[in-house]
Design a protein around this motif. Structure first.
Motif, short mmCIF file in Angstrom:
data_model
loop_
_atom_site.label_atom_id
_atom_site.label_comp_id
_atom_site.label_asym_id
_atom_site.label_seq_id
_atom_site.Cartn_x
_atom_site.Cartn_y
_atom_site.Cartn_z
N LEU A 77 6.18 9.34 -13.52
CA LEU A 77 5.84 8.65 -12.29
C LEU A 77 6.91 8.89 -11.24
O LEU A 77 8.10 9.04 -11.56
CB LEU A 77 5.71 7.14 -12.51
CG LEU A 77 4.64 6.63 -13.47
CD1 LEU A 77 4.62 5.10 -13.44
CD2 LEU A 77 3.27 7.18 -13.12
N ARG A 106 3.34 7.27 -7.38
CA ARG A 106 2.48 8.43 -7.61
C ARG A 106 2.62 8.87 -9.06
O ARG A 106 3.73 8.87 -9.63
CB ARG A 106 2.85 9.59 -6.69
CG ARG A 106 2.83 9.25 -5.21
CD ARG A 106 3.10 10.47 -4.35
NE ARG A 106 1.97 11.38 -4.36
CZ ARG A 106 0.95 11.30 -3.51
NH1 ARG A 106 0.93 10.34 -2.58
NH2 ARG A 106 -0.05 12.16 -3.56
N LYS A 107 1.52 9.26 -9.67
CA LYS A 107 1.53 9.83 -11.01
C LYS A 107 1.57 11.35 -10.88
O LYS A 107 0.75 11.94 -10.18
CB LYS A 107 0.30 9.39 -11.80
CG LYS A 107 0.29 9.86 -13.24
CD LYS A 107 -0.92 9.32 -13.99
CE LYS A 107 -0.87 7.81 -14.11
NZ LYS A 107 -1.99 7.29 -14.95
N CYS A 140 -1.10 5.92 -7.47
CA CYS A 140 -1.66 5.00 -8.47
C CYS A 140 -1.35 3.57 -8.06
O CYS A 140 -0.29 3.28 -7.51
CB CYS A 140 -1.14 5.32 -9.87
SG CYS A 140 0.64 5.28 -10.07
N LYS A 141 -2.29 2.69 -8.33
CA LYS A 141 -2.20 1.30 -7.91
C LYS A 141 -1.75 0.36 -9.03
O LYS A 141 -1.58 -0.84 -8.80
CB LYS A 141 -3.55 0.83 -7.38
CG LYS A 141 -4.04 1.60 -6.16
CD LYS A 141 -3.11 1.41 -4.97
CE LYS A 141 -3.64 2.10 -3.73
NZ LYS A 141 -2.73 1.94 -2.57
N HIS A 142 -1.60 0.90 -10.22
CA HIS A 142 -1.15 0.05 -11.32
C HIS A 142 -0.32 0.88 -12.28
O HIS A 142 -0.39 2.12 -12.30
CB HIS A 142 -2.35 -0.55 -12.07
CG HIS A 142 -3.24 0.48 -12.71
ND1 HIS A 142 -3.00 0.96 -13.98
CD2 HIS A 142 -4.34 1.12 -12.26
CE1 HIS A 142 -3.92 1.86 -14.28
NE2 HIS A 142 -4.75 1.97 -13.26
N GLU A 155 -0.25 0.21 -15.71
CA GLU A 155 -0.75 -0.20 -17.03
C GLU A 155 -0.19 -1.55 -17.47
O GLU A 155 -0.02 -1.79 -18.68
CB GLU A 155 -0.44 0.88 -18.06
CG GLU A 155 -1.03 2.24 -17.72
CD GLU A 155 -0.73 3.29 -18.77
OE1 GLU A 155 -0.50 2.91 -19.93
OE2 GLU A 155 -0.71 4.49 -18.42
#
Length: 387
Positions: free
Chosen positions: A268, A291-292, A303-305, A307
Motif C-alpha cells: 500500500l 492506494r493499493k 482504495c477506501k478501506h 480490510e
C-alpha cells in the motif's frame, strides 16, 4: 502456609512462588506489557519466567516514544491502550534522538552523532559505524564552516538531519544476518549496513526518498515530490535502486509525504498531505489518500478501506493491528505521529497527531494537544518487545 477457615479447620494455602513454570508462562500470554513487568517483579521465580524468550506478554498496541522527562531524565512513553504516560529509566536512551523502531529495537543517535541499535528492555545493542553523512556529507557542507543565516545548525538539528528513517529486514534477536537500511542526509539517499561490515555502503539510485520498506523479500522505496517513483532493490550482491514500472500520480505538493505499508503481502501507498500555518509556525495534516500497488500489473488504484485493520505510521516500521483484539482501537483507521523535521514552532511544539478514519474521511486526535511536546522529542511508534 496454613490458615483456619470459618469452621476452624486448618487449610493449607499454595505458595504462589512455586507455581509450575508452564502455568506461569501461560498466564503471561494474557498480560499487558506493564503487567508483564509487574509480574516479573513478584519474586525470583516469576522474574526468571518473564525473562524466558518463549514467555511472552499478550499482543500490544504500539506505544508512542516521546522525549526525556526534564525532571528525572527518564524516557517518556505513551501507552495508547491505557491512555497513560510512563516514565521509564533507560540510561541508554538519555539524550538520544530516535529515527527508527522495528521488532522492539530502536535506532538511536547520540549528541556526538554516534548511531546504535538498542533493545531498551534487554539492554542489548549494536554499535554502528560512523554515519556517512557525518564523515562525508558534512565535510563539504556549511555545517562545519562559519555559521551564516542559512547554515547555522546545532547538534540537535544535526541529529535530526543525519538520518531521516532507519529500518531492519529481520529481528536481530532471531537472525544474525539482518540488514539496517537508512535514508540519510538532507538529500535523503540510501545506505545499508550488515553485521561484520566496517562501514556503511551506498545504494545507487534516486535521491529525496520519502519512505523505505522490506516487502516480499525486496526493498522498496518511494519518492513523492514531482515525478513519483516506486523503486526496488532485489539483488544485494550489487544493490541498486531500480524503478518499478507502476503508474503513480505525479504530486506537485511539497507538503505531501508518502509511506509504504505491507498488509498480508499487499503493498500500500499512503500519501499524507500537510499544511504549514505561517502565523502559528507549525504543520498539520489535512488530507490522506491510500492506494493499493499492483507491482506485477504496473498500476496503483485508490482504495477506501484497509480490510478493517488499523495502521500506525511515523518514522518507524509500519505497525498493522487487528482492532478486534483491542476495543479502544478503531477499525479502518490510520494513526499518524508528528514528522516535522524542524526545531522552530516553540509555541506548539509537535502536535500533528491524528487518527484518520477511512470510513468517514475525518480526523480526530488520539494525543491531547494541550500536552506540550518539544520539537526535538521526535515521537515514534514502538512495538514493545521485552527481549
Amino acid at each position: 502456609m496454613a490458615w483456619l477457615n470459618v469452621s476452624g479447620a486448618s487449610v493449607t494455602m499454595a505458595n504462589w512462588s512455586e507455581l509450575p513454570i508452564d502455568l506461569l508462562e501461560y498466564l503471561t500470554s494474557f498480560l499487558s506489557l506493564p503487567d508483564y513487568h509487574r509480574f516479573g517483579a513478584v519474586c525470583q521465580n516469576w522474574w526468571s519466567v518473564a525473562k524466558q524468550k518463549h514467555s511472552r506478554p499478550a499482543n500490544q498496541l504500539p506505544w508512542l516514544v516521546l522525549g526525556d522527562d526534564y525532571a528525572t531524565q527518564k524516557r517518556t512513553f505513551f501507552n495508547l491502550l491505557e491512555n497513560k504516560h510512563y516514565c521509564i529509566d533507560i540510561p541508554e536512551l538519555r539524550g538520544q534522538y530516535l529515527c527508527g523502531s522495528f521488532y522492539g529495537w530502536l535506532f538511536t543517535i547520540d549528541i556526538q552523532l554516534n548511531a546504535r541499535l538498542l533493545n531498551p528492555f534487554t539492554g542489548k545493542q549494536y554499535d554502528l559505524p560512523p554515519l556517512p553523512a557525518y564523515s562525508e556529507y558534512f565535510k563539504t557542507h556549511a555545517y562545519l564552516r562559519e555559521p551564516t543565516e542559512h547554515s547555522t545548525a546545532t547538534f540537535a538539528e544535526m541529529q535530526m538531519k543525519l538520518v531521516w528513517k532507519a529500518i531492519l529486514d529481520y529481528d536481530p534477536s532471531d537472525r544474525s544476518d539482518f540488514k539496517v537500511v537508512i535514508v540519510y542526509g538532507e538529500n535523503r539517499v540510501l545506505a545499508f549496513w550488515r553485521p561484520g561490515d566496517l562501514k556503511w555502503k551506498f545504494i545507487d539510485g534516486y535521491w529525496y526518498i520519502d519512505d523505505v520498506l522490506f516487502s516480499n523479500g525486496n526493498l522498496y522505496t518511494i519518492t513523492s515530490m514531482g515525478d513519483s517513483r516506486l523503486n526496488v532493490v532485489d539483488d544485494w550482491s550489487a544493490p541498486k535502486l531500480t524503478q518499478v514500472k507502476v503508474t503513480i500520480p505525479t504530486i506537485f505538493d511539497v507538503m505531501c509525504f508518502s509511506y509504504l505499508v505491507d498488509i498480508r503481502g499487499e503493498l500500500l501507498l499512503v500519501q499524507r498531505y500537510r499544511e504549514y500555518n505561517v502565523v502559528e509556525q507549525h504543520h498539520t495534516t489535512i488530507d490522506v489518500q491510500v492506494r493499493k500497488i499492483d507491482v506485477d500489473g504496473g498500476v496503483s488504484v485508490v482504495c477506501k478501506h484497509i480490510e478493517g485493520y488499523a495502521i500506525f505510521l511515523g518514522n518507524s516500521l509500519p505497525v498493522v493491528v487487528d482492532p478486534s483484539k483491542f476495543p479502544s482501537c478503531r477499525k479502518n483507521t490510520i494513526y499518524f505521529t508528528d514528522i516535522s523535521f524542524t526545531l522552530n514552532a516553540p509555541k506548539y511544539g509537535r502536535d500533528d497527531f491524528w487518527i484518520y478514519d477511512m470510513n468517514t474521511c475525518r480526523f480526530s486526535r488520539y494525543y491531547p494537544r494541550n500536552i506540550f511536546i518539544p520539537p526535538v522529542a521526535a515521537p515514534i511508534w514502538f512495538n514493545p518487545n521485552p527481549w
